[in-house]
Scaffold this active site. Structure first.
Site, PDB file in Angstrom:
ATOM      1  N   VAL A 197     115.471 -22.759   9.115  1.00  0.00           N
ATOM      2  CA  VAL A 197     114.051 -22.930   9.414  1.00  0.00           C
ATOM      3  C   VAL A 197     113.764 -22.926  10.920  1.00  0.00           C
ATOM      4  O   VAL A 197     112.602 -22.995  11.325  1.00  0.00           O
ATOM      5  CB  VAL A 197     113.482 -24.229   8.798  1.00  0.00           C
ATOM      6  CG1 VAL A 197     113.546 -24.178   7.294  1.00  0.00           C
ATOM      7  CG2 VAL A 197     114.182 -25.465   9.346  1.00  0.00           C
ATOM      8  N   LYS A 198     114.800 -22.818  11.752  1.00  0.00           N
ATOM      9  CA  LYS A 198     114.586 -22.796  13.196  1.00  0.00           C
ATOM     10  C   LYS A 198     114.109 -21.402  13.634  1.00  0.00           C
ATOM     11  O   LYS A 198     114.016 -20.467  12.839  1.00  0.00           O
ATOM     12  CB  LYS A 198     115.868 -23.186  13.930  1.00  0.00           C
ATOM     13  CG  LYS A 198     116.373 -24.580  13.598  1.00  0.00           C
ATOM     14  CD  LYS A 198     115.353 -25.647  13.909  1.00  0.00           C
ATOM     15  CE  LYS A 198     115.923 -27.054  13.893  1.00  0.00           C
ATOM     16  NZ  LYS A 198     116.482 -27.491  12.634  1.00  0.00           N
ATOM     17  N   THR A 199     113.851 -21.251  14.934  1.00  0.00           N
ATOM     18  CA  THR A 199     113.218 -20.029  15.437  1.00  0.00           C
ATOM     19  C   THR A 199     114.098 -18.802  15.234  1.00  0.00           C
ATOM     20  O   THR A 199     113.602 -17.722  14.920  1.00  0.00           O
ATOM     21  CB  THR A 199     112.848 -20.204  16.921  1.00  0.00           C
ATOM     22  OG1 THR A 199     112.060 -21.396  17.056  1.00  0.00           O
ATOM     23  CG2 THR A 199     112.046 -19.017  17.421  1.00  0.00           C
TER      24      THR A 199
END
Length: 391
Positions: A197-199
């Site tokens: 879910v991180k960039t």
């Protein structure tokens, strides 16, 4: 008939994996190395250049990055690490892994960020113990006010380690000087995560950036069992002056990371555009719903779209709103339960009064935000939230 087709669920976050990402991993699988090969160094070099740091050291995940930072600093049992209470568990746990004690700092109730005032207040609770490190968190993607935090830490003989998994791509301006999260101008190290879910995503993965070559070398040693190869020794010879950990990041995941890193400008632009769209879509829900406060110095690439909701004024509970959103195909999450509330830390340190953290937690909710969202999804989320709150 098309109107009866259920719309897809919007999770609060998800990865964006494209055909070229898959091709990059396939190429790595066809190569000679699955782990500890040239792609690791290539990813590290590209990442360091992206954030403006001299060194980047890849590792297994964001928690490992924090643990390695403590090991690189040689934080000792009985020393103190200050961490904000609004963060993921790992920010505090990394200190306990090396035997250090945690003093929890309060946060601004509207931004969730550690501030110079809340850090100064936490320092009054050291009780004569040595402060070794301060771990501010760039929550949601917004940067903390690094220069005064660094100054306060330095005055106490400690260093800053930025917990930056939310903030890859974020820029900030301090005293008219443009900077990047991860350039480590005001800190000993900055840590990142590449959770889906991180960039950018590598599945699991982490990175530590630093401008100190000695710290970089120690990070690399401690991520590989503490092994060193003395100069002039036989090719097979290795020694372990102290135990380290197996915190390596495989080549196949670094191949995905390299591919994803090339897309960071596009991902960042999309996240910023969606955040701007949320500002307009949620404006009619004020004052019951407000977007988390944005510091003037921070130009974030938001990892999380956090809103603050007056559930009492709405005559409902957060649990009811979360369920109502779910029924409308909209995912949400809470970031975070204050860490000082966790049973382990309450048993160790007793009950603490951190009103900023409590006020943040009482109102916060994270709404969907990820590059794959369509423009119309923002309006869909706003309408679902409006209905859930009965506005």
């Amino acid at each position: 008939m098309a109107e009866n087709v259920p719309r897809p669920v919007l999770p609060y976050g998800r990865q964006t994996i494209e055909d070229d990402d898959i091709s990059a991993v396939v190429e790595a699988l066809k190569g000679d190395f699955l782990t500890t090969g040239p792609t690791v160094e290539a990813f590290e070099t590209a990442f360091a250049e992206t954030v403006g740091a001299r060194h980047a050291v890849a590792c297994a995940n964001g928690t490992a990055a924090l643990h390695l930072a403590m090991l690189a600093l040689k934080v000792q049992p009985g020393e103190v690490v200050i961490a904000p209470s609004i963060t993921f568990l790992a920010t505090a746990n990394c200190a306990r892994y090396v035997g250090a004690e945690v003093v929890f700092a309060d946060v601004d109730p509207d931004s969730g960020l550690m501030t110079p005032d809340t850090l100064a207040q936490a320092m009054t609770r050291l009780d004569g113990r040595k402060l070794r490190a301060v771990l501010p968190v760039h929550l949601r993607g917004d940067a903390v006010d690094l220069p005064p935090l660094s100054a306060l830490a330095g005055q106490a003989g400690a260093v800053l380690v930025e917990d930056a998994p939310h903030a890859l791509g974020t820029t900030m301006t301090y005293s008219n000087v443009a900077e990047r999260v991860g350039d480590a101008r005001h800190s000993a190290m900055a840590t990142f995560s590449f959770h889906p879910v991180k960039t950018i995503a590598t599945g699991e993965g982490g990175m530590v950036t630093t401008n100190d070559p000695a710290l970089a070398e120690r990070l690399r040693t401690m991520r590989t069992h503490g092994m060193i190869r003395p100069q002039g020794a036989e090719p097979w010879w290795y020694e372990m002056p102290e135990p380290g950990f197996n915190y390596r990041l495989p080549d196949i995941l670094c191949a995905l990371g390299l591919s994803q890193l090339k897309k960071l400008p596009r991902f960042a632009a999309r996240r910023r555009a969606l955040a701007k769209a949320y500002e307009g879509a949620l404006a009619p829900l004020a004052p019951m719903v407000r977007i988390a406060a944005r510091p003037a110095w921070s130009d974030p690439v938001l990892h999380l779209m956090c809103v603050l909701i007056d559930f009492e004024a709405a005559g409902t509970s957060r649990a009811a709103v979360v369920e109502a959103l779910r029924e409308r195909g909209v995912g949400s999450q809470v970031h975070y339960i204050p860490v000082h509330r966790q049973p382990y830390y309450r048993e160790r340190y007793g009950d603490l009064s951190l009103p900023g953290a409590e006020a943040w937690y009482a109102r916060c909710l994270s709404l969907p935000l990820y590059p794959g969202m369509a423009d119309e999804d923002v309006g869909r989320v706003a309408e679902a939230l409006k209905a859930a709150l009965g506005i």
